[in-house]
Design a protein around this motif. Structure first.
Motif, mmCIF file in Angstrom:
data_model
loop_
_atom_site.group_PDB
_atom_site.id
_atom_site.type_symbol
_atom_site.label_atom_id
_atom_site.label_comp_id
_atom_site.label_asym_id
_atom_site.label_seq_id
_atom_site.Cartn_x
_atom_site.Cartn_y
_atom_site.Cartn_z
ATOM 1 N N GLU A 145 -2.446 10.404 1.452
ATOM 2 C CA GLU A 145 -2.769 9.225 0.468
ATOM 3 C C GLU A 145 -1.927 9.827 -0.859
ATOM 4 O OE1 GLU A 145 -5.333 10.057 1.358
ATOM 5 O OE2 GLU A 145 -5.743 8.930 3.387
ATOM 6 N N LYS A 146 -1.816 11.230 -1.653
ATOM 7 C CA LYS A 146 -1.621 11.113 -2.269
ATOM 8 C C LYS A 146 0.541 11.016 -2.381
ATOM 9 C CE LYS A 146 -1.950 14.466 -6.635
ATOM 10 N NZ LYS A 146 -2.553 15.389 -7.091
ATOM 11 N N TYR A 147 0.923 11.474 -1.437
ATOM 12 C CA TYR A 147 2.292 10.781 -1.664
ATOM 13 C C TYR A 147 2.753 10.156 -1.287
ATOM 14 C CZ TYR A 147 6.888 10.825 1.147
ATOM 15 O OH TYR A 147 8.023 10.136 1.136
ATOM 16 N N TYR A 167 -5.124 -1.851 4.981
ATOM 17 C CA TYR A 167 -6.180 -2.036 3.890
ATOM 18 C C TYR A 167 -7.082 -1.022 3.389
ATOM 19 C CZ TYR A 167 -10.144 -4.590 3.553
ATOM 20 O OH TYR A 167 -11.738 -5.728 3.252
ATOM 21 N N ASN A 168 -7.237 0.598 4.507
ATOM 22 C CA ASN A 168 -7.785 1.194 4.136
ATOM 23 C C ASN A 168 -7.673 2.253 2.727
ATOM 24 O OD1 ASN A 168 -5.939 2.652 5.096
ATOM 25 N ND2 ASN A 168 -7.302 3.508 7.434
ATOM 26 N N PHE A 169 -6.463 1.576 2.614
ATOM 27 C CA PHE A 169 -5.848 2.545 1.040
ATOM 28 C C PHE A 169 -6.980 2.546 0.228
ATOM 29 C CE2 PHE A 169 -2.773 4.157 -1.330
ATOM 30 C CZ PHE A 169 -2.121 5.497 -1.029
ATOM 31 N N SER A 181 3.722 -6.989 -6.719
ATOM 32 C CA SER A 181 2.951 -7.777 -6.302
ATOM 33 C C SER A 181 3.012 -6.149 -5.072
ATOM 34 C CB SER A 181 2.995 -8.936 -5.523
ATOM 35 O OG SER A 181 4.442 -8.418 -5.065
ATOM 36 N N THR A 182 1.318 -6.639 -4.085
ATOM 37 C CA THR A 182 0.896 -5.851 -3.354
ATOM 38 C C THR A 182 0.747 -7.070 -2.478
ATOM 39 O OG1 THR A 182 -0.951 -4.855 -5.194
ATOM 40 C CG2 THR A 182 -1.508 -4.667 -2.615
ATOM 41 N N ILE A 183 0.939 -6.111 -0.953
ATOM 42 C CA ILE A 183 0.416 -7.081 0.184
ATOM 43 C C ILE A 183 -0.086 -5.976 1.132
ATOM 44 C CG2 ILE A 183 1.843 -8.017 2.185
ATOM 45 C CD1 ILE A 183 3.756 -7.691 -1.087
ATOM 46 N N TYR A 184 -1.248 -6.723 1.676
ATOM 47 C CA TYR A 184 -2.157 -5.371 2.122
ATOM 48 C C TYR A 184 -1.482 -6.162 3.676
ATOM 49 C CZ TYR A 184 -4.534 -3.973 -1.669
ATOM 50 O OH TYR A 184 -5.492 -3.568 -2.694
ATOM 51 N N SER A 185 -2.211 -4.909 4.298
ATOM 52 C CA SER A 185 -1.558 -4.969 5.937
ATOM 53 C C SER A 185 -2.994 -4.549 6.347
ATOM 54 C CB SER A 185 -0.653 -4.516 6.753
ATOM 55 O OG SER A 185 -0.707 -3.264 6.663
ATOM 56 N N LYS A 186 -2.676 -4.949 7.828
ATOM 57 C CA LYS A 186 -3.835 -3.683 8.757
ATOM 58 C C LYS A 186 -3.272 -2.214 8.646
ATOM 59 C CE LYS A 186 -4.649 -8.225 11.850
ATOM 60 N NZ LYS A 186 -4.698 -8.815 13.098
ATOM 61 N N ASN A 226 -14.587 5.247 12.209
ATOM 62 C CA ASN A 226 -13.757 5.369 10.432
ATOM 63 C C ASN A 226 -14.372 5.142 9.750
ATOM 64 O OD1 ASN A 226 -12.012 7.016 12.406
ATOM 65 N ND2 ASN A 226 -10.853 4.992 12.724
ATOM 66 N N LEU A 227 -14.940 6.006 8.563
ATOM 67 C CA LEU A 227 -15.494 5.625 7.491
ATOM 68 C C LEU A 227 -14.806 5.937 6.494
ATOM 69 C CD1 LEU A 227 -17.530 4.503 6.213
ATOM 70 C CD2 LEU A 227 -19.242 6.481 6.359
ATOM 71 N N TYR A 228 -14.221 5.052 5.537
ATOM 72 C CA TYR A 228 -12.866 5.374 4.536
ATOM 73 C C TYR A 228 -13.589 4.482 3.119
ATOM 74 C CZ TYR A 228 -10.102 5.190 8.375
ATOM 75 O OH TYR A 228 -8.707 5.323 9.418
#
Length: 802
Positions: free
Chosen positions: A621-623, A644-646, A660-665, A774-776
């Motif tokens: 995630e940091k990268y 989406y899980n980020f 702008s942010t585009i969320y994807s699966k 999976n739990l985020y």
């Protein structure tokens, strides 16, 4: 509705429409007519398309069933809704729609009363299903009103275990949305429009038995369900003795052993010494010879099984002859009119199409379709994986290649590559053979990486690509990656089409004179490296400063490619031998001792990198955050695709730079496809092409006279956690539904279930490949993130216990 072709049931349906497939020796559609008659429904319309005369000849005008049956034949497929609209003259009042292949004892009166009490215009009969992936999922509110549909979801899209049975109670006016002859589907077209227009639409949840006889497992399973449940024995008529049904004219010779529950049709003969074990169904006019043992199998009509044969959980279709000492194992299907000669062994999961002849003393072992795993899917998280010569054999690889080209474009052009391992090359050659059999052109770019394969597809303007790699952690494990013509991974819909083509062997073959030569392209990596160099803006500055890099990779091929590229742009490069046990600190020590400017570890497939210096290690995630920060700071990005899980901290960076942010699966295929569709080349490079990414990072650092440490200091602090929670496959849908039952504010159902409060959020997504959730988690501080993690971990575990 009786027009379906039943492709997933082949070879049972090769010469038989799906509603005519027998259950306990009578067509499944007959049970549907019996059900309608039980509730006083005499007027029945039947919609037909595939092999219509077989259904019409069997049921006639319905008089033998004390019913009035009319037939409506489609000249071309019209979809579920279109086929019913085709019978519009029949539909002048409230009507029931039921599938010709559904096996159920649903209480239609209760469903009808529910429909009227609610004032519903369309009522869908729903059922709880533990693994709902092959069905349409329907979400209702506490009053039963439908609020959402999802057709054949992935696990990340499963918000409930309540599925659409395909049984509907409708008012005629709902069909006014479409014209007769128009192709439309109830679930995909009509119901979403009714929902959008706020037409009263409700879901009636039935507790009675329902089964969509959709595939071979459920076909055999339906027989076992009925035989094992005394409450359903009324469907079978009166037994001769407890758990044994024997039809008129059938002879059971002395010393034949029958172990209940067993169902045997009319005019059959079971010879002495034969053993009919539990959960076996035998049709009419069959002969089972001495010494033969049959267990948990369905034998159709006019089947002759000779002496000393062994049949286990198999389906044997009409007019099959099996000679002595032959053996059929679990999951075998033998199509009608086939002949199996003596001493033949048919291995598990094999399907034999109708009219085939298997000579004596043969072992049929062309393993079919699936590796033995619960999910029953050919594709996993992002590719096809399997062990060499176990569930990924050269024969299977050839069929995969044929299926892929058949679906994408027969006689198309495909780029194929592999890594340096001989395992990969072996499977690559088999895949190439399959592609060639469709009349397609293959460009083999030899030893390569997945990013180079993607680049090759676009470079050659090909219709798609395939890359094969050997796993760096697990011995003999291979991965097959599929690329579309844009250079992204293929989508889920295309995966399903390939699976279907592979399953039923629906291949587009060419004639021998249409087979093309393979175009072998050597040193294609040189073109890739040259293109990567040209993408950099500060090449002269890099060559003047000669930054020193320490690099490593599980793949020697990738290490060598990276070295060539980095030296081309002017870097000094030292390759360190990759060791799985190598700790980060030891790698950083090497950077310090060698006075390196940067250390880079490339992933085994060449897609990802870990960037470090003597004080920082940037990965995962940091990268991803670092790459977006560089993209926005450099002006090369104005928008970013985010899984989406980020962590939502990413929005802070994007907002700061007015992006702008585009969320994807969260699935990597969806992320790549979204990036490619929006032409965000910089983001694609930094996140999915490790070698070019390393060049871009060096280009930015040198061009802006900065260091990795300074850039990292600009990253916002965040507290993000991931955890896997083991579960049973059958629990997934049930638990997701129960998690969403209390739909208070702060729940999102875009992918999995996301719970949001002022201090953070928790996202729960069922895994595609493994029996886990999976739990985020993201929290405003570390303590709260851990608190949320514990809370939802325990919540899921408590739901499983109950």
């Amino acid at each position: 509705m009786s027009g379906g072709m039943g492709t997933r049931l082949r070879p049972l349906t090769c010469h038989l429409p799906k509603p005519m497939v027998p259950i306990f020796n009578k067509p499944v559609m007959e049970y549907g007519i019996d059900l309608l008659k039980e509730y006083g429904i005499d007027d029945i319309a039947v919609t037909l398309y595939y092999l219509p005369t077989m259904i019409m000849n069997h049921f006639g005008d319905g008089s033998s069933y004390n019913a009035n049956i009319k037939y409506y034949i489609e000249e071309k497929p019209l979809g579920t809704g279109g086929s019913v609209k085709n019978a519009h003259e029949f539909l002048n009042s409230t009507f029931v729609v039921i599938s010709g292949d559904a096996f159920t004892n649903i209480d239609l009166k209760k469903a009808y009363n529910f429909h009227k009490e609610k004032g519903s215009k369309a009522t869908l009969v729903l059922k709880r299903e533990p693994i709902p992936l092959e069905y349409g999922v329907v979400i209702t509110d506490d009053n039963g009103k439908i609020i959402r549909f999802l057709e054949k979801p992935s696990w990340g899209e499963v918000f409930s275990d309540t599925i659409n049975t395909g049984i509907y109670i409708l008012e005629p006016e709902v069909l006014d949305y479409y014209k007769q002859g128009q192709n439309f589907d109830f679930s995909k077209d009509l119901f979403p429009r009714l929902l959008k227009d706020n037409i009263p639409m409700y879901g009636y949840i039935t507790e009675e038995y329902w089964c969509d006889v959709g595939d071979l497992d459920t076909y055999i399973g339906t027989h076992i369900d009925i035989l094992s449940d005394e409450k359903k024995h009324y469907l079978l008529g009166k037994p001769q003795s407890k758990g044994i049904w024997i039809g008129e004219g059938t002879v059971i010779e002395k010393d034949a052993r029958i172990h209940p529950p067993v169902y045997i049709g009319r005019n059959s003969i079971i010879r002495e010494g034969a053993v009919i074990e539990p959960y076996t169904v035998i049709g009419d006019y069959c002969a089972i010879s001495e010494g033969t043992s049959i267990k948990r199998s369905v034998i159709w009509d006019k089947v002759n099984i000779s002496k000393n044969c062994e049949i286990r959980r198999s389906v044997i279709c009409n007019n099959v002859n099996i000679s002595e000492r032959s053996r059929m194992f679990e999951g075998v299907v033998v199509g009608s009119y086939s002949k199996i000669f003596s001493d033949t062994t048919v291995k598990p999961k094999i399907k034999i199409w109708p009219y085939k002849t298997i000579q004596e003393n043969v072992t049929v072992k062309d393993n079919l379709i699936w590796e033995e795993k619960t999910s029953k899917k050919l594709f996993g998280y992002r590719n096809i994986s399997g062990r060499f010569n176990v569930n990924l054999t050269p024969e299977i690889a050839t069929r995969i290649g044929t299926a892929y080209a058949s679906v994408i474009k027969p006689k198309g052009t495909y780029v194929v590559s592999s890594d340096e391992y001989n395992l990969s090359k072996s499977i690559k050659n088999s895949i190439i053979s399959g592609i060639l059999s469709t009349g397609s052109q293959v460009i083999d770019i030899k030893n390569s990486t997945i990013p180079i394969c993607r680049f090759g597809v676009k470079h050659f303007k090909a219709d798609g690509g395939i890359h094969i790699s050997t796993d760096n952690l697990y011995e003999d494990m291979l991965h097959i990656e599929f690329i579309n013509k844009e250079g992204a991974n293929i989508d889920k819909n295309t995966e399903r089409k390939i699976e279907n083509s592979f399953t039923i062997e629906d291949f587009k073959r060419c004639s021998g004179n249409e087979i093309k030569d393979v175009v072998n392209t050597y040193n294609f990596s040189s073109i890739y490296i040259k293109e990567g160099v040209e993408k950099l803006k500060n090449i002269n500055e890099i060559r003047n400063k000669k930054p020193k890099l320490i690099i490593a990779s599980p793949s020697k091929n990738i290490s060598n490619l990276a070295e060539r590229y980095l030296k081309d742009i002017g870097c000094q490069v030292k390759i360190v031998e990759y060791n799985r046990e190598m700790e980060v600190e030891s790698f950083q020590n090497i950077i310090f001792e060698e006075t390196g400017d940067l250390g880079i570890v490339y992933s085994g497939n060449g897609e990802k990198i870990v960037v470090m210096d003597s004080t920082n290690v940037i990965h995962d995630e940091k990268y991803y955050l670092l790459s977006l920060l560089i993209g926005f700071k450099s002006g090369e990005m104005k928008e970013a695709v985010v899984p989406y899980n980020f962590p939502r901290i990413v929005e802070k960076i994007i907002y700061e730079y007015e992006g702008s942010t585009i969320y994807s699966k969260s699935n990597i295929s969806d992320v790549i496809q979204e990036i490619v569709n929006r032409n965000i080349d910089f983001q694609y490079t930094l996140n999915f092409d490790g070698i070019w990414a390393s060049g871009k990072i060096i280009d930015y650092l040198i061009g802006n006279n900065t260091t990795l440490t300074r850039i990292v200091e600009e990253l916002p602090q965040y507290f993000y956690m991931k955890r896997e929670i083991p579960c049973k496959w059958d629990d997934k849908g049930n638990i997701i539904r129960r998690l969403t039952e209390n739909r208070q504010e702060g729940i999102e159902l875009k992918e999995g279930v996301r719970f949001i409060d002022d201090g953070g959020w928790a996202l729960i997504i069922p895994d595609e490949e493994k029996p886990v959730f999976n739990l985020y988690i993201e929290g405003y501080n570390e303590e709260y993130a851990e608190e949320l993690c514990t809370l939802y971990d325990e919540k899921i575990k408590n739901l499983m216990k109950s």
